[in-house]
Design an enzyme around this catalytic site. Structure first.
Site, PDB file in Angstrom:
ATOM      1  N   THR A   7       0.751  -0.899  -0.005  1.00  0.00           N
ATOM      2  CA  THR A   7       0.184  -0.019   0.208  1.00  0.00           C
ATOM      3  C   THR A   7       1.073   1.018   0.276  1.00  0.00           C
ATOM      4  O   THR A   7       1.484   1.570   0.538  1.00  0.00           O
ATOM      5  CB  THR A   7      -0.535  -0.413   1.443  1.00  0.00           C
ATOM      6  OG1 THR A   7      -1.790   1.005   1.667  1.00  0.00           O
ATOM      7  CG2 THR A   7      -0.340  -0.258   2.927  1.00  0.00           C
ATOM      8  N   ASN A   9      -0.710   3.962   0.858  1.00  0.00           N
ATOM      9  CA  ASN A   9      -1.455   4.650   1.649  1.00  0.00           C
ATOM     10  C   ASN A   9      -0.966   4.647   3.544  1.00  0.00           C
ATOM     11  O   ASN A   9      -0.776   3.567   3.575  1.00  0.00           O
ATOM     12  CB  ASN A   9      -2.957   4.699   2.141  1.00  0.00           C
ATOM     13  CG  ASN A   9      -3.864   4.755   2.934  1.00  0.00           C
ATOM     14  OD1 ASN A   9      -3.471   5.519   3.637  1.00  0.00           O
ATOM     15  ND2 ASN A   9      -4.859   5.229   2.650  1.00  0.00           N
ATOM     16  N   ASP A  66      -7.332  -4.777   1.169  1.00  0.00           N
ATOM     17  CA  ASP A  66      -9.037  -3.808   0.359  1.00  0.00           C
ATOM     18  C   ASP A  66      -9.993  -3.192   1.648  1.00  0.00           C
ATOM     19  O   ASP A  66     -10.232  -4.277   2.368  1.00  0.00           O
ATOM     20  CB  ASP A  66     -10.010  -4.091  -0.689  1.00  0.00           C
ATOM     21  CG  ASP A  66     -10.297  -3.255  -2.046  1.00  0.00           C
ATOM     22  OD1 ASP A  66      -9.896  -2.474  -1.853  1.00  0.00           O
ATOM     23  OD2 ASP A  66     -10.995  -3.494  -2.623  1.00  0.00           O
ATOM     24  N   PHE A 147      -8.429   8.692   9.507  1.00  0.00           N
ATOM     25  CA  PHE A 147      -9.067   8.760   8.532  1.00  0.00           C
ATOM     26  C   PHE A 147     -10.148   8.104   7.650  1.00  0.00           C
ATOM     27  O   PHE A 147     -10.841   7.384   8.312  1.00  0.00           O
ATOM     28  CB  PHE A 147      -7.792   8.615   7.946  1.00  0.00           C
ATOM     29  CG  PHE A 147      -7.380   6.978   7.405  1.00  0.00           C
ATOM     30  CD1 PHE A 147      -7.996   6.235   6.825  1.00  0.00           C
ATOM     31  CD2 PHE A 147      -6.533   6.068   8.579  1.00  0.00           C
ATOM     32  CE1 PHE A 147      -7.675   4.441   6.361  1.00  0.00           C
ATOM     33  CE2 PHE A 147      -6.811   4.940   8.641  1.00  0.00           C
ATOM     34  CZ  PHE A 147      -6.652   4.117   7.641  1.00  0.00           C
ATOM     35  N   GLY A 148     -10.593   7.919   6.309  1.00  0.00           N
ATOM     36  CA  GLY A 148     -11.391   7.615   5.724  1.00  0.00           C
ATOM     37  C   GLY A 148     -12.122   8.418   6.288  1.00  0.00           C
ATOM     38  O   GLY A 148     -12.856   9.435   6.331  1.00  0.00           O
ATOM     39  N   TYR A 149     -13.429   6.788   6.251  1.00  0.00           N
ATOM     40  CA  TYR A 149     -15.104   7.356   7.042  1.00  0.00           C
ATOM     41  C   TYR A 149     -14.395   7.532   8.505  1.00  0.00           C
ATOM     42  O   TYR A 149     -15.907   7.381   9.282  1.00  0.00           O
ATOM     43  CB  TYR A 149     -16.074   6.357   6.071  1.00  0.00           C
ATOM     44  CG  TYR A 149     -15.980   6.479   4.691  1.00  0.00           C
ATOM     45  CD1 TYR A 149     -17.283   7.079   4.448  1.00  0.00           C
ATOM     46  CD2 TYR A 149     -14.488   5.869   4.104  1.00  0.00           C
ATOM     47  CE1 TYR A 149     -17.105   6.969   2.961  1.00  0.00           C
ATOM     48  CE2 TYR A 149     -15.138   5.846   2.306  1.00  0.00           C
ATOM     49  CZ  TYR A 149     -16.245   7.093   2.415  1.00  0.00           C
ATOM     50  OH  TYR A 149     -16.423   7.042   0.422  1.00  0.00           O
ATOM     51  N   ASP A 150     -13.483   7.529   8.686  1.00  0.00           N
ATOM     52  CA  ASP A 150     -13.966   7.340  10.182  1.00  0.00           C
ATOM     53  C   ASP A 150     -14.806   8.528  11.384  1.00  0.00           C
ATOM     54  O   ASP A 150     -15.269   8.187  11.832  1.00  0.00           O
ATOM     55  CB  ASP A 150     -12.282   7.181  11.088  1.00  0.00           C
ATOM     56  CG  ASP A 150     -11.487   5.965  11.261  1.00  0.00           C
ATOM     57  OD1 ASP A 150     -12.056   4.982  10.155  1.00  0.00           O
ATOM     58  OD2 ASP A 150     -10.311   6.406  11.049  1.00  0.00           O
ATOM     59  N   HIS A 176     -12.564  -3.501  11.753  1.00  0.00           N
ATOM     60  CA  HIS A 176     -12.358  -4.374  10.859  1.00  0.00           C
ATOM     61  C   HIS A 176     -11.101  -4.505  10.173  1.00  0.00           C
ATOM     62  O   HIS A 176     -11.069  -6.456   9.896  1.00  0.00           O
ATOM     63  CB  HIS A 176     -13.494  -3.578   9.434  1.00  0.00           C
ATOM     64  CG  HIS A 176     -12.725  -2.006   8.962  1.00  0.00           C
ATOM     65  ND1 HIS A 176     -13.286  -0.864   9.726  1.00  0.00           N
ATOM     66  CD2 HIS A 176     -12.358  -1.496   7.848  1.00  0.00           C
ATOM     67  CE1 HIS A 176     -12.421  -0.401   9.915  1.00  0.00           C
ATOM     68  NE2 HIS A 176     -12.029  -0.312   8.402  1.00  0.00           N
TER      69      HIS A 176
END
Length: 189
Positions: A7, A9, A66, A147-150, A176
């Site tokens: 990754t 990221n 992913d 980060f992301g949708y946190d 997850h």
């Protein structure tokens, strides 16, 4: 064992390294490694595409993941398009805004975060591991961590906190990605 994380990221990489701890010697993907197109129809396919690409070029043991957010009211979307929900060059903020706009006025806010970890060992043997966490989408951004949708995902097991309102150690106990990594670590123990 030594493994390469497939990754670019940085947030994902740091989270995976924190979860793995001292179990492995971890190499990061070289900065000049080309971006790997995620063309799979499922999280599992995308995780394997990334792991195979890195294993083919660099050899050795490779671990990739992913992750997808599935929102019940949106028929499971954004799913495999989670990272690019608001477009190819969307920011985390753009993706969250699009999601909140799509759910404006919607009462069913149930959602699930899922991660598939793909592992290819030194001999080329492939295996995958999945982890999920149930929750809901908030009506507004809450918290500054993660980060992301946190900031818009509230796990059922969180006492009302979004992932972004938790410390990284709290998140890494129920997320997850942590659950998928726990399955992976149990398989190589």
């Amino acid at each position: 064992m030594k493994l390469t994380l497939a990754t670019h990221n940085l947030h994902k990489r740091d989270e995976l390294i924190a979860i793995v701890g001292n179990s492995f010697e971890v190499d990061i993907l070289p900065d000049d490694f080309p971006e790997i197109p995620e063309t799979g129809a499922t999280l599992r396919e995308n995780a394997l595409i990334k792991a195979r690409s890195v294993h083919h070029v660099l050899g050795g043991a490779v671990l990739s993941d992913d992750t997808g957010l599935e929102v019940e009211a949106l028929g499971g979307q954004p799913g495999v398009f989670t990272a690019r929900y608001a477009g190819e060059n969307a920011t985390y903020h753009d993706n969250c805004n699009k999601l909140l706009n799509e759910l404006d006025g919607v009462t069913n806010r149930k959602a699930r975060f899922s991660t598939v970890i793909a592992f290819i060992d030194e001999k080329g043997t492939e295996s995958t591991f999945m982890g999920s966490v149930e929750g809901s989408i908030t009506e507004e951004f809450r918290g500054a961590s993660g980060f992301g949708y946190d900031p818009v995902f509230e796990p059922i097991e969180s006492d009302g906190l979004t992932f972004a309102e938790m410390s990284s150690s709290q998140k890494n106990q129920i997320s997850h990605r942590a659950r998928a990594m726990a399955a992976f670590l149990a398989s190589v123990a």
